[in-house]
Design a protein around this motif. Structure first.
Motif, PDB file in Angstrom:
ATOM      1  N   LEU A  41      60.334-131.274   0.838  1.00 48.42           N
ATOM      2  CA  LEU A  41      60.754-131.346   2.240  1.00 48.42           C
ATOM      3  C   LEU A  41      61.798-132.453   2.437  1.00 48.42           C
ATOM      4  CD1 LEU A  41      60.376-130.345   5.145  1.00 48.42           C
ATOM      5  CD2 LEU A  41      58.500-131.970   5.399  1.00 48.42           C
ATOM      6  N   ALA A  42      61.550-133.602   1.804  1.00 48.75           N
ATOM      7  CA  ALA A  42      62.490-134.719   1.933  1.00 48.75           C
ATOM      8  C   ALA A  42      63.844-134.346   1.330  1.00 48.75           C
ATOM      9  CB  ALA A  42      61.927-135.962   1.254  1.00 48.75           C
ATOM     10  N   ALA A  43      63.823-133.645   0.204  1.00 46.54           N
ATOM     11  CA  ALA A  43      65.078-133.236  -0.445  1.00 46.54           C
ATOM     12  C   ALA A  43      65.890-132.389   0.521  1.00 46.54           C
ATOM     13  CB  ALA A  43      64.758-132.471  -1.723  1.00 46.54           C
ATOM     14  N   ASP A  44      65.155-131.487   1.155  1.00 48.02           N
ATOM     15  CA  ASP A  44      65.806-130.594   2.110  1.00 48.02           C
ATOM     16  C   ASP A  44      66.414-131.395   3.263  1.00 48.02           C
ATOM     17  OD1 ASP A  44      66.370-128.025   3.218  1.00 48.02           O
ATOM     18  OD2 ASP A  44      64.720-128.382   4.632  1.00 48.02           O
ATOM     19  N   ARG A  45      65.652-132.338   3.821  1.00 48.05           N
ATOM     20  CA  ARG A  45      66.121-133.065   5.012  1.00 48.05           C
ATOM     21  C   ARG A  45      67.161-134.131   4.669  1.00 48.05           C
ATOM     22  NH1 ARG A  45      62.924-130.957   9.463  1.00 48.05           N
ATOM     23  NH2 ARG A  45      62.426-129.016   8.383  1.00 48.05           N
ATOM     24  N   GLN A 100      56.876-139.443   9.112  1.00 47.66           N
ATOM     25  CA  GLN A 100      58.007-138.632   9.584  1.00 47.66           C
ATOM     26  C   GLN A 100      57.998-137.258   8.919  1.00 47.66           C
ATOM     27  OE1 GLN A 100      60.959-141.566   8.418  1.00 47.66           O
ATOM     28  NE2 GLN A 100      61.523-141.944  10.564  1.00 47.66           N
ATOM     29  N   LEU A 101      57.726-137.277   7.623  1.00 45.49           N
ATOM     30  CA  LEU A 101      57.709-135.998   6.900  1.00 45.49           C
ATOM     31  C   LEU A 101      56.596-135.086   7.428  1.00 45.49           C
ATOM     32  CD1 LEU A 101      58.480-137.292   3.312  1.00 45.49           C
ATOM     33  CD2 LEU A 101      59.863-135.656   4.601  1.00 45.49           C
ATOM     34  N   ALA A 102      55.468-135.700   7.721  1.00 47.69           N
ATOM     35  CA  ALA A 102      54.357-134.892   8.242  1.00 47.69           C
ATOM     36  C   ALA A 102      54.754-134.267   9.566  1.00 47.69           C
ATOM     37  CB  ALA A 102      53.114-135.755   8.403  1.00 47.69           C
ATOM     38  N   ALA A 103      55.400-135.057  10.416  1.00 50.26           N
ATOM     39  CA  ALA A 103      55.808-134.542  11.722  1.00 50.26           C
ATOM     40  C   ALA A 103      56.828-133.423  11.534  1.00 50.26           C
ATOM     41  CB  ALA A 103      56.386-135.680  12.566  1.00 50.26           C
ATOM     42  N   MET A 104      57.779-133.626  10.615  1.00 47.32           N
ATOM     43  CA  MET A 104      58.801-132.600  10.370  1.00 47.32           C
ATOM     44  C   MET A 104      58.181-131.323   9.803  1.00 47.32           C
ATOM     45  SD  MET A 104      61.640-134.887   8.451  1.00 47.32           S
ATOM     46  CE  MET A 104      62.633-136.098   9.331  1.00 47.32           C
ATOM     47  N   SER A 105      57.169-131.522   8.979  1.00 41.54           N
ATOM     48  CA  SER A 105      56.606-130.364   8.270  1.00 41.54           C
ATOM     49  C   SER A 105      56.032-129.337   9.237  1.00 41.54           C
ATOM     50  CB  SER A 105      55.530-130.822   7.280  1.00 41.54           C
ATOM     51  OG  SER A 105      54.358-131.209   7.969  1.00 41.54           O
ATOM     52  N   VAL A 106      55.567-129.830  10.390  1.00 48.24           N
ATOM     53  CA  VAL A 106      54.885-128.936  11.325  1.00 48.24           C
ATOM     54  C   VAL A 106      55.798-127.775  11.709  1.00 48.24           C
ATOM     55  CG1 VAL A 106      53.827-128.814  13.613  1.00 48.24           C
ATOM     56  CG2 VAL A 106      53.449-130.800  12.154  1.00 48.24           C
ATOM     57  N   THR A 107      57.081-128.060  11.858  1.00 44.50           N
ATOM     58  CA  THR A 107      58.002-126.998  12.255  1.00 44.50           C
ATOM     59  C   THR A 107      58.864-126.531  11.078  1.00 44.50           C
ATOM     60  OG1 THR A 107      59.537-128.725  12.933  1.00 44.50           O
ATOM     61  CG2 THR A 107      58.140-127.759  14.653  1.00 44.50           C
ATOM     62  N   ARG A 145      59.892-124.717   7.404  1.00 44.60           N
ATOM     63  CA  ARG A 145      59.686-123.360   6.943  1.00 44.60           C
ATOM     64  C   ARG A 145      58.348-123.230   6.210  1.00 44.60           C
ATOM     65  NH1 ARG A 145      63.227-122.066   2.877  1.00 44.60           N
ATOM     66  NH2 ARG A 145      64.588-123.664   3.777  1.00 44.60           N
ATOM     67  N   SER A 146      58.013-124.239   5.399  1.00 46.83           N
ATOM     68  CA  SER A 146      56.784-124.115   4.600  1.00 46.83           C
ATOM     69  C   SER A 146      55.527-124.609   5.344  1.00 46.83           C
ATOM     70  CB  SER A 146      56.951-124.868   3.284  1.00 46.83           C
ATOM     71  OG  SER A 146      57.511-126.129   3.540  1.00 46.83           O
ATOM     72  N   GLY A 147      55.704-125.136   6.546  1.00 46.74           N
ATOM     73  CA  GLY A 147      54.549-125.490   7.363  1.00 46.74           C
ATOM     74  C   GLY A 147      53.948-126.836   6.999  1.00 46.74           C
ATOM     75  N   PRO A 148      52.851-127.206   7.688  1.00 48.47           N
ATOM     76  CA  PRO A 148      52.233-128.517   7.479  1.00 48.47           C
ATOM     77  C   PRO A 148      51.898-128.745   6.001  1.00 48.47           C
ATOM     78  CG  PRO A 148      51.244-127.394   9.342  1.00 48.47           C
ATOM     79  CD  PRO A 148      52.177-126.411   8.711  1.00 48.47           C
ATOM     80  N   ILE A 149      51.963-130.006   5.619  1.00 46.89           N
ATOM     81  CA  ILE A 149      51.789-130.312   4.193  1.00 46.89           C
ATOM     82  C   ILE A 149      50.317-130.442   3.830  1.00 46.89           C
ATOM     83  CG2 ILE A 149      52.164-132.099   2.445  1.00 46.89           C
ATOM     84  CD1 ILE A 149      54.939-132.481   3.711  1.00 46.89           C
ATOM     85  N   ILE A 150      49.933-129.628   2.885  1.00 46.60           N
ATOM     86  CA  ILE A 150      48.584-129.750   2.330  1.00 46.60           C
ATOM     87  C   ILE A 150      48.663-129.462   0.839  1.00 46.60           C
ATOM     88  CG2 ILE A 150      48.072-127.391   3.154  1.00 46.60           C
ATOM     89  CD1 ILE A 150      45.087-128.431   3.258  1.00 46.60           C
ATOM     90  N   GLY A 151      48.112-130.386   0.060  1.00 45.70           N
ATOM     91  CA  GLY A 151      48.108-130.182  -1.386  1.00 45.70           C
ATOM     92  C   GLY A 151      46.698-129.870  -1.823  1.00 45.70           C
ATOM     93  N   ASN A 152      46.550-128.992  -2.795  1.00 46.35           N
ATOM     94  CA  ASN A 152      45.195-128.784  -3.270  1.00 46.35           C
ATOM     95  C   ASN A 152      45.148-128.522  -4.756  1.00 46.35           C
ATOM     96  OD1 ASN A 152      45.648-125.894  -3.421  1.00 46.35           O
ATOM     97  ND2 ASN A 152      45.643-126.038  -1.182  1.00 46.35           N
ATOM     98  N   ALA A 153      43.940-128.589  -5.280  1.00 43.76           N
ATOM     99  CA  ALA A 153      43.760-128.408  -6.724  1.00 43.76           C
ATOM    100  C   ALA A 153      42.347-127.947  -6.987  1.00 43.76           C
ATOM    101  CB  ALA A 153      44.008-129.725  -7.446  1.00 43.76           C
ATOM    102  N   THR A 174      37.128-129.461  -6.906  1.00 44.33           N
ATOM    103  CA  THR A 174      38.206-129.052  -6.002  1.00 44.33           C
ATOM    104  C   THR A 174      38.577-130.222  -5.112  1.00 44.33           C
ATOM    105  OG1 THR A 174      36.484-128.308  -4.504  1.00 44.33           O
ATOM    106  CG2 THR A 174      37.582-126.610  -5.806  1.00 44.33           C
ATOM    107  N   ALA A 175      39.796-130.210  -4.586  1.00 44.98           N
ATOM    108  CA  ALA A 175      40.213-131.249  -3.652  1.00 44.98           C
ATOM    109  C   ALA A 175      41.371-130.736  -2.822  1.00 44.98           C
ATOM    110  CB  ALA A 175      40.633-132.513  -4.399  1.00 44.98           C
ATOM    111  N   ALA A 176      41.443-131.215  -1.597  1.00 41.85           N
ATOM    112  CA  ALA A 176      42.579-130.881  -0.733  1.00 41.85           C
ATOM    113  C   ALA A 176      43.009-132.139   0.010  1.00 41.85           C
ATOM    114  CB  ALA A 176      42.183-129.796   0.261  1.00 41.85           C
ATOM    115  N   ILE A 177      44.325-132.288   0.141  1.00 43.55           N
ATOM    116  CA  ILE A 177      44.865-133.469   0.823  1.00 43.55           C
ATOM    117  C   ILE A 177      45.866-133.006   1.865  1.00 43.55           C
ATOM    118  CG2 ILE A 177      46.304-135.528   0.560  1.00 43.55           C
ATOM    119  CD1 ILE A 177      45.165-135.834  -2.265  1.00 43.55           C
ATOM    120  N   SER A 178      45.697-133.428   3.104  1.00 45.40           N
ATOM    121  CA  SER A 178      46.700-133.119   4.118  1.00 45.40           C
ATOM    122  C   SER A 178      47.287-134.424   4.630  1.00 45.40           C
ATOM    123  CB  SER A 178      46.094-132.291   5.246  1.00 45.40           C
ATOM    124  OG  SER A 178      44.945-132.939   5.735  1.00 45.40           O
ATOM    125  N   VAL A 179      48.564-134.325   5.048  1.00 47.31           N
ATOM    126  CA  VAL A 179      49.280-135.529   5.471  1.00 47.31           C
ATOM    127  C   VAL A 179      49.341-135.543   6.993  1.00 47.31           C
ATOM    128  CG1 VAL A 179      51.400-136.866   5.227  1.00 47.31           C
ATOM    129  CG2 VAL A 179      50.651-135.381   3.363  1.00 47.31           C
TER     130      VAL A 179
END
Ligand SMILES: Cc1cc2nc3c(=O)[nH]c(=O)nc-3n(C[C@H](O)[C@H](O)[C@H](O)COP(=O)(O)OP(=O)(O)OC[C@H]3O[C@@H](n4cnc5c(N)ncnc54)[C@H](O)[C@@H]3O)c2cc1C
Ligand code: FES
Ligand code: FES
Lengths: 307, 159, 762
Positions: free
Chosen positions: C535-539, C568-575, C577-585, C450-455
């Motif tokens: 998120l970048a596509a959206d912004r 910048q994306l990490a800062a934007m993600s906080v507010t 719709r999908s919330g802070p960025i975290i990827g996992n597997a 397992t792994a998780a990555i947050s920005v």
């Protein structure tokens, strides 16, 4: 009781009086390399140790043609290994010292400790024997001297009496045309106890061919390190042909009385005595005949490392 | 057998402590001075993990009675780097991959420092002899030897 | 080869600074206020009933806070696998010399040691079983007479001390032997081996007032320790937190529960933290080493050199308990060759010796010594070049491996060719010198990962995995994350983890971290990247497939200045719709990916002493892609040196009467030193694997397999003697040179008995 007290000897007299006062319950320490290893293994359980290391001038090394080599009991194995006079005149001792443990232990271990520990496999002992070392011993009744051959009584047992301390080893100056070498047989190039150790010293007559004197000492193949006198006698006064060296090597093998242990069987050890005696004699002869051999090369031979 | 007072200089600072008379220098550094960089791999002198510099010489600190180091100068792996820079040996170990699990590393680094103090320009063979008392089970030593030679070169060119 | 920005580069290890400055914290470096020291008492007998244990004197010693014996633990048997064959501390019987029978917690170590000396154990001796071959015979005394009633016992053949049989069969092997032009058979024996990690087993246990237990451990498998501890202490798994500390080497022996339960129970009794550190003798006598292995091997071959049949029987001595199975060896009886008919058997037999543990693909090194010596012997008998003989029979893409999987693309042939070129084979060497080769195979390890990555807002990422760093695996995982996300290595923070914090993952062993855990990290990074792109596509108001992620930003491919940094994306993600960025597997297994390595040794044999000097060692391995070449080489060099030790000097010896370890120290168990080795020559071949992260394969196990056979083959080349038993010591070589039989017993009788028991014709 595992704990022990630490007593600092200010000088030799003080050391002897501390030992007298505490008797059997006390033990001398110098470099403490053997001591700490054996204490932790549970072999030695003194109530107090008397530390010699603080005694001034007991670690001096000096050489003069009249007095030979004087090694203070506290001289470290490393200081002997790197001493220019030792390297130049007592190659077997320098190679014995350099084949010993690793640098960190050589920087602590003392020659006095190696001698008094009286291990059959002690790496400086064959060379000291082959160079006819004399011991100076200080005790409650004053000072005495003893040939090293008479010091060793058995594994870990010496002729030192309660309260006595070894203070110096004296090795007569080698005659001109002398060469010597120690070879340590062990599976690793360092940090290993000798499976077999052999030191040879060869002195030639002025003719450069006839053997004036030959001394051979063996380690790890008997209860103490010892001189292979039968082998030596075969060589004295003779021209040192390859055939004669081989005969001497066989005589040395015959004198060995090794045991089986984790490092090798008795049979293998005997075979090693033969091989190493032949080799040490050959190289000693080469050096005695005037072939200079740099220390690095001697060291490679001594620990059998091929770079 | 109460603890006894002991003064020694460790990594340039004079330290006054109380030590049990049977304590080794290694246990004293770790238990009493919280200098845990120096490692215990065997406590028998066989592995070199506990190597420190004692009065200018590399020694296995598990074989030294602490009380016999009265007044001594001791350098441990914690005492090598300055606030601005790692010691060249430390730096070279990082760059050349001279460490893996790292348990042997402080001892190997101290053995190398001890060597370079005495012999600033060693050959590869001399390096191998100087670390002949250090076991490493991870690296196979090739990169350790390379790192020490690199450090020697750099220290020589710094003068 | 694909171009990489982070992979294939010699980036320094992520933990290098801590390790060179002495700041890295190992379990033994944990000091807690009020901490007590624990010592254990080992059994003085190899096989005995415990009549009584008197701890009263120990308890009365000032400074002693608690003493425990086996009966203080719940009466629960546990095991390393399905078979539950041991108690955590001896209860009614002892099964080997050194087996813990009591433990003490005291205010300092010396008091604990003194207390141990005051414990009086009365034993009633039973007959010990020491020789594994003898233990197979009918009428041998039994180590575990009650074995059939143990939970998890699933074995049906009678035979007092056999606890496991693994088998693999294909084709009609008996007929193939009858049809073959030649049949060759040999028996090989490898010695007892210790993992030799420099950091002894160590742990600190502390029970909080609320009953929650924390273990600071030296382990490769924190989740395994947690589960086994919960079982032997009969406590809820969730009440245990294992914090894996920096690991000073494990090599398989630290995969499972060791002695963590002793300080844990002592901490429960005293309310204080308790520390246990093994001394080196205890490491040798109480932790699971590997015992001598006997391998019988038989091969049918046609005149043209084609191998048509193989039979291999392995007798593993597991000691008192099945600490680690014979499993690894069985799959390797074929070696790296395609053989149509085979019968492979691995038997595990109990004896009254310290129980075995895992060690760097346990059993495979023993089997490789047998197979690769045997291959050389056949080549010489057929008059073929040993390398050509191997090439002729080498397994290829599309063949079916012994495990039934199709063999995927691989670099076996490239490895053999590279070795041949590096050494200029075939070659003539001076008198007394020789060269020998060995071909090694292994597979990339899989298992739950397992792994998780947050920005983070500054553009760095935090990587969380449950795996313990071994062999620089944290550095490799960080590299994979950095490469996937298009950021620099130093932008990846590898979180220090514990079992409360990180998601479950398999243990760090069997070459599985980079291949499987790395795959999970690659997948988590992809997940993270997809979220960043969305998120970048959206912004930026562009479709996400018009975007790329590199150099720390997400940018429009046709207009790179139009970009947002990861920060910048990490800062934007906080507010967002999908919330802070975290990827996992998360994944469970990956397909079979073999690993091949070709190795060669040049030696000089001293005919007077038998001593073998290794003058050159070359290895070439297919690594798929080198995540970090310096680290990969380091793994290969370290592994090869362990194998060289196994070949030449390492030898755990056991007393033939009692089974006690005769050489329990680094002074007598001789691992190689720098002085004993030539510079190692390490070559890498890169045939990417189909499923590993960026095509990587596992690397750590095969380098250790080759040296015993390569060196034995080189000795044969040098002086014409064949040594079938490890180590290849001066004593053995000299005896062979002198024609004094050094040969080991052929195990024909034992084999026949085993075959009969299985219902095979003999
Ligand atoms: C890891 C390790 C490796 C080793 N490798 C080798 C090796 O390769 N070759 C080898 O030969 N030895 C080896 N040894 C053994 C040991 O290092 C040597 O015997 C060493 O010379 C002992 O010296 P020391 O000063 O440390 O003695 P200590 O440990 O201080 O004392 C040893 C013994 O001698 C007595 N003693 C010491 N000095 C005197 C004195 N002046 N008068 C009377 N009695 C005295 C002590 O009471 C004690 O019984 C090794 C030891 C260790 C721990
Ligand atoms: S701990 Fe001192 S040498 Fe191993
Ligand atoms: S790096 Fe692990 S022992 Fe050297």
């Amino acid at each position: 009781m595992l704990r022990f007290d630490f007593l600092e000897a200010r000088n030799l007299r003080h050391a002897i009086s501390l030992l007298e006062r505490h008797g059997d319950e006390s033990r001398v320490v110098a470099g403490s390399t053997d001591f700490l290893a054996r204490w932790r293994q549970g072999f030695w359980r003194p109530a107090a140790v008397v530390n010699l290391k603080g005694i001034a001038n007991l670690g001096r090394i000096s050489y003069s043609p009249q007095n030979g080599l004087r090694l203070g009991a506290l001289a470290t194995v490393q200081s002997i290994e790197s001493n220019a006079q030792v390297r130049r005149r007592y190659q077997a001792l320098a190679t014995g010292a350099t084949s010993f443990a690793g640098v960190q232990v050589r920087n602590l271990a003392t020659i006095g400790g190696n001698v008094c520990n009286a291990s059959p496999a002690g790496d400086t002992l064959p060379a000291l024997l082959a160079f006819d070392a004399q011991c100076t011993i200080a005790g409650p009744e004053g000072s005495r001297t003893l040939p090293l051959t008479e010091l060793f009584l058995g594994p870990g047992r010496t002729a030192l009496k309660q309260g006595e301390v070894l203070t110096q080893l004296t090795l007569p100056a080698p005659l001109p045309r002398t060469g010597s070498l120690y070879i340590k047989h062990s599976p690793r190039g360092a940090m290993d106890i000798a499976t077999v150790g052999v030191a040879s010293v060869v002195t030639l007559e002025e003719d450069g061919r006839t053997c004036r004197d030959a001394r051979i000492a063996l380690g790890a193949v008997g209860p103490t390190p010892f001189r292979a006198t039968d082998a030596e006698n075969l060589l004295k006064g003779q021209e040192l042909t390859a055939g004669l060296l081989a005969q001497a090597a066989e005589a040395a093998e015959a004198a060995a009385t090794p045991i089986d242990d984790v490092r090798g069987t008795a049979g293998y050890r005997k075979a090693m005595v033969e091989a190493l005696t032949r080799r040490t004699l050959q190289y000693s002869l080469q050096m005695a005949s005037g072939r200079a051999m740099p220390f690095e090369e001697q060291r490679r031979l001594a620990v059998q490392t091929a770079f | 057998m109460n603890k006894q007072p002991l003064t020694m200089t460790v990594n340039g600072h004079e330290r006054q402590i109380l030590v049990a008379p049977y304590y080794s220098l290694l246990d004293t550094l770790r238990d009493e001075l919280q200098l845990t960089g120096t490692k215990k791999g065997c406590d028998e002198g066989d592995c070199g993990a506990c190597t420190v510099i004692l009065n200018g010489k590399a020694v296995t600190s598990c074989l030294v009675l602490a009380m016999s180091a009265r007044g001594a100068e001791v350098t441990t792996v914690e005492g090598l780097a300055t606030p601005d820079a790692l010691h060249p040996v430390q730096q070279a170990f990082i760059e050349r991959g001279g460490l893996q699990c790292g348990y042997c590393t402080p001892g190997l680094i101290m053995a190398a420092v001890g060597l370079l103090e005495e012999n600033p320009q060693p050959s590869a063979e001399e390096v191998k002899f100087a670390i002949g008392g250090n076991l490493c089970r991870c690296t196979g030593y090739t990169k350790v030897v390379e790192a020490i030679l690199l450090a020697a070169d750099r220290m020589a060119s710094l003068g | 080869m694909a171009t990489f920005k982070v992979l294939e580069q010699n980036n320094p290890r992520v933990d290098a600074w801590e390790k060179v400055t002495g700041r890295a914290t190992y379990a033994g470096d944990v000091y807690l206020p009020g901490m007590l020291m624990c010592k254990t008492l080992g059994s003085a007998r190899s096989h005995a009933r415990i009549v009584s244990i008197d701890t009263s004197l120990a308890e009365a010693l000032p400074g002693v806070r608690a003493v425990i014996t086996g009966v203080d633990f719940p009466e629960i048997r546990f095991g390393s696998g399905a078979l539950k064959d041991r108690y955590i501390m001896a209860r009614d019987k002892v099964y080997y010399i050194g087996e813990p029978v009591a433990a003490v917690a005291a205010e300092d170590e010396i008091t604990a040691e003194e207390a141990i000396g005051l414990i009086d154990v009365q034993y009633e001796d039973l007959e010990p079983v020491v020789d594994p071959l003898a233990s197979l015979r009918a009428g041998s005394p039994s180590v575990h007479p009650d074995l059939e009633n143990y939970e998890g016992y699933g074995f049906t053949i009678e035979g007092g001390n056999i606890c496991t049989l693994l088998d693999a069969d294909r084709g009609d092997v008996d007929q193939a032997f009858r049809d073959a032009d030649h049949v060759f058979e040999d028996t090989f024996r490898s010695q007892g081996i210790n993992q030799g990690f420099l950091e002894p087993m160590a742990c600190v246990a502390h029970v909080e007032a609320n009953g929650r237990l924390t273990i600071w451990a030296s382990t490769q498998g924190p989740y395994q320790v947690r589960a086994q501890l919960a079982s032997v202490l009969n406590m809820a798994l969730s009440n245990i937190k294992v914090i894996p500390m920096e690991l000073g080497g494990g090599f398989g022996d630290k995969l499972r529960l060791a002695f963590e339960a002793f300080p844990a129970l002592l901490s429960m009794k005293t309310g204080s933290p308790v520390k246990l550190i093994n001394n080196r003798e205890e490491v040798f006598t109480q932790n699971g080493p590997r015992h001598p292995v006997t391998n019988y091997i038989k091969t049918g071959v046609n005149q043209d050199g084609t191998i048509v049949a193989r039979e291999a029987y392995t007798i593993f001595d597991v000691g008192a308990y099945l600490g680690a199975g014979p499993n690894s060896g069985i799959g390797h009886g074929l070696g790296a060759y395609d053989i149509p008919n085979f019968r492979l058997r691995s038997y595990a037999a109990y004896t009254n010796k310290v129980y075995v543990g895992s060690y760097r693909a346990s059993g495979v090194a023993d089997m490789t010594f047998a197979v690769e010596s045997h291959m050389d012997m056949i080549a010489h008998k057929l008059g073929m070049d040993p390398l050509d003989f191997r090439l002729k029979n080498a397994i290829k893409e599309g063949d079916i491996a012994v495990n039934g999987s199709r063999v995927p693309r691989n670099g076996l042939v490239e490895c053999l060719t590279a070795i041949k070129e590096q050494l200029g084979l075939p070659k003539e060497l001076p008198e007394g010198h020789g060269v020998g080769i060995a071909l090694c195979e292994w597979r990339s390890g899989t298992g739950p990962s397992t792994a998780a990555i947050s920005v983070n807002e500054d553009g760095t990422v935090s990587l969380l995995t449950g795996s313990v760093d071994i062999s620089g695996s944290d550095t490799s995982l960080a590299s994979i994350a950095a490469e996937s996300l298009g950021i620099a290595m130093d932008q990846v923070i590898v979180a220090k983890r514990d079992t409360d914090l990180a998601p479950f993952t398999g243990p760090s062993g069997g070459s599985r971290i980079v291949y499987s855990q790395g795959k999970a990290v690659e997948m988590a990074a992809e997940d993270t990247r997809n979220k960043l792109l969305a998120l970048a596509a959206d912004r930026l108001g562009v479709p996400s497939d018009a975007l790329a992620c590199a150099d720390g930003s997400v940018y429009v491919q046709d207009n790179p200045p139009q970009a947002l940094t990861l920060g910048q994306l990490a800062a934007m993600s906080v507010t967002s719709r999908s919330g802070p960025i975290i990827g996992n597997a998360s994944l469970s297994t990956l397909p079979y990916a073999p690993v091949f390595s070709a190795q060669a040794a040049e030696v000089e044999v001293d005919k007077d002493t038998g001593q073998v000097k290794l003058t050159r060692y070359v290895q070439c391995q297919d690594v798929g892609v080198a995540i970090n070449p310096m680290a990969v080489e380091g793994q290969l060099e370290g592994g090869a040196v362990q194998g060289i030790g196994r070949a030449l000097t390492e030898d755990m010896q056991f007393d033939p009467e009692t089974g006690a370890v005769r050489n329990p120290s680094f002074a007598s168990y001789l691992m190689p030193l720098a002085l004993d080795l030539p510079e190692l020559e390490t070559l890498l071949v890169r045939v990417p694997s189909e499923d590993g992260p960026f095509g990587a394969r596992a690397v750590a196990e095969p380098p250790g397999f080759g040296p015993p056979a390569a060196i034995a083959n080189a000795i044969y080349d040098a002086v014409g003697v064949r040594i079938r038993e490890l180590p290849l010591s001066g004593e053995r070589v000299l005896a062979a040179l002198r024609g004094e039989g050094n040969d080991i017993a052929y195990i024909g009788d034992e084999l026949e008995e085993l075959k009969r028991a299985e219902g095979l014709s003999v």
